[in-house]
Design an enzyme around this catalytic site. Sequence first.
Site, PDB file in Angstrom:
ATOM      1  N   ASP A  56       0.816  -1.222   0.000  1.00 46.75           N
ATOM      2  CA  ASP A  56       0.000   0.000   0.000  1.00 46.75           C
ATOM      3  C   ASP A  56       0.852   1.276   0.000  1.00 46.75           C
ATOM      4  O   ASP A  56       0.706   2.145   0.858  1.00 46.75           O
ATOM      5  CB  ASP A  56      -0.947   0.010   1.208  1.00 46.75           C
ATOM      6  CG  ASP A  56      -1.710  -1.276   1.375  1.00 46.75           C
ATOM      7  OD1 ASP A  56      -2.029  -1.917   0.351  1.00 46.75           O
ATOM      8  OD2 ASP A  56      -1.990  -1.666   2.528  1.00 46.75           O
ATOM      9  N   GLU A 229     -11.332  -1.322  -3.847  1.00 41.78           N
ATOM     10  CA  GLU A 229     -10.679  -0.690  -2.707  1.00 41.78           C
ATOM     11  C   GLU A 229      -9.554   0.224  -3.184  1.00 41.78           C
ATOM     12  O   GLU A 229      -9.324   0.365  -4.387  1.00 41.78           O
ATOM     13  CB  GLU A 229     -10.124  -1.748  -1.740  1.00 41.78           C
ATOM     14  CG  GLU A 229      -9.014  -2.615  -2.318  1.00 41.78           C
ATOM     15  CD  GLU A 229      -8.540  -3.669  -1.330  1.00 41.78           C
ATOM     16  OE1 GLU A 229      -9.191  -3.905  -0.296  1.00 41.78           O
ATOM     17  OE2 GLU A 229      -7.475  -4.289  -1.608  1.00 41.78           O
ATOM     18  N   HIS A 292      -2.947  -1.036  -5.471  1.00 46.26           N
ATOM     19  CA  HIS A 292      -2.920  -0.083  -4.358  1.00 46.26           C
ATOM     20  C   HIS A 292      -1.822   0.952  -4.558  1.00 46.26           C
ATOM     21  O   HIS A 292      -0.775   0.948  -3.925  1.00 46.26           O
ATOM     22  CB  HIS A 292      -2.761  -0.771  -3.012  1.00 46.26           C
ATOM     23  CG  HIS A 292      -3.336   0.080  -1.911  1.00 46.26           C
ATOM     24  ND1 HIS A 292      -4.381  -0.325  -1.123  1.00 46.26           N
ATOM     25  CD2 HIS A 292      -3.032   1.331  -1.506  1.00 46.26           C
ATOM     26  CE1 HIS A 292      -4.687   0.639  -0.257  1.00 46.26           C
ATOM     27  NE2 HIS A 292      -3.880   1.657  -0.492  1.00 46.26           N
ATOM     28  N   ARG A 322       4.891  -8.061  -0.467  1.00 51.08           N
ATOM     29  CA  ARG A 322       4.526  -7.084  -1.490  1.00 51.08           C
ATOM     30  C   ARG A 322       5.485  -5.904  -1.378  1.00 51.08           C
ATOM     31  O   ARG A 322       5.752  -5.412  -0.276  1.00 51.08           O
ATOM     32  CB  ARG A 322       3.081  -6.623  -1.303  1.00 51.08           C
ATOM     33  CG  ARG A 322       2.051  -7.716  -1.553  1.00 51.08           C
ATOM     34  CD  ARG A 322       0.653  -7.253  -1.221  1.00 51.08           C
ATOM     35  NE  ARG A 322       0.503  -6.956   0.198  1.00 51.08           N
ATOM     36  CZ  ARG A 322      -0.588  -6.425   0.747  1.00 51.08           C
ATOM     37  NH1 ARG A 322      -1.624  -6.109  -0.022  1.00 51.08           N
ATOM     38  NH2 ARG A 322      -0.643  -6.207   2.048  1.00 51.08           N
TER      39      ARG A 322
END
Length: 355
Positions: A56, A229, A292, A322
Site C-alpha cells: 500500500d 478498494e 494499491h 509485497r
Amino acid sequence: MAIFPSSWRLLAVALLLTAGACKDSGGSSTPAPAPPTPAPPTAATYTNPLLPSGPDPWVYQKDGFYYYMQTTGNNLVIRKTAKVSELGSAVSTVIWTPPSNGGNSRNIWAPELHFLDGKWYVYFTAGPGADAGQRTWVLENPATDPTTGTWTEKGRVYNPTEDYWAIDGTVLEQNGKRYFLWSGWPAGSGGEQRLYISEMSNPWTLIGPRVELSRPQYSWEKNGFGVNEGPEILKHGDKTYVVYSASFCGTDDYALGLLTATATADPLTPTAWTKTATPVFVKSNGAYGPGHNAFFKSKDGAEDWIIYHANNSAGQGCGDVRNPRIQKFTWNTDGTPNFGVPAAINTALPRPSGE
C-alpha cells in the site's frame, strides 16, 4: 573502490609523470598539486523494487521533497527523500505508535499523508484486532515538516448513522469542496467491498450520508471475492479519475480499475462517473497482484509516475513481501491514463526526469 574511465586514469598517470620531472636548479623536488578526484558519474537508472517490503505505498510531494508511507501493521512511518528513486536510502521517522488497546490499536493499514488548510493530516485504517472492526482514522500536525512536530489524533472519519467497516481513505478536492473516498461494506455484516464518497466540512468530519460510487460488477473485479478498494485521485485536463484496486489482494489477479468524471461534475452524483469495462493495469513481467497505488510528478514536473505494490512470485498473497515499484506513465488520445504493463524487477529504468 571507485572505478574511473580510462581517460581519467591516463590523465592521472600523465600528471604523476609531470610531477616527477619538476625539479629546481638545486636538485630538490617540487611536488605538483594533486589533481582533484573526479566524482563518479551519477547513475541515470534505477531498478524495482525500491524496498524489499512495502504494501500500500503512498507518496506526497511538497517543497522539493517526497514523503513516503506504507502499511507496516503496527505504526505509522514517514520516509523523506529528494528523489523517489533513492527511497531505499531515505531516513525513516516513526510519527505515531498506536495505544496498547482500543479502536485503533491493531492492523494499521494504508496510511496517506495530505497537506490541507496549512496542516498535515495522515488518514489510516485501524481496528481493535478483528478485521470486522477496521475503520478510518486521522492525525493532524501543524509543523512545516511532517517528520517533525507533534501529531494529534483527531479521531475517526465517519458518519455515526453509517458506522460500517471502512478502509483506504483518501481525499478529493473539486468545485471548491472537499470529499472523502474509501472502501467499505454495504452494511455491518460484511460482504463485497464497494467505493463510497462523502463531503467533508473539515479534514476530519463528514457531512451527510455516504454515496456509493462503484461496486464489483465485472469478473476481473471478483477474483477471490468482489472487491473495489484503494481509491486514488488522478486529475488531467478536464477530467477527474479514480484509480482503484479490484479483486481480493490475496490473488495474483489484483488489478487496477478506472472511474472517470469531468473536472466540474458533482462527485456525489453516481451517474457523473463512468467505469472502464476492462482493467487498466494487470499482472505481467513477473509482477503478481499489482495495485494499491499513488501518483507523483517527476522532480522537474515534466513526467507522470505511478507507485504501486506487487509480489515477485505467484501465490504470495496479501503479506509483507509485497514491495513498492515506480514507473512512468503516459496519456491516451482520449485523455485517459496509459499505465502500460508492470516493469520487470531488477531491470534498469531511466530515473524520473530531474533526478
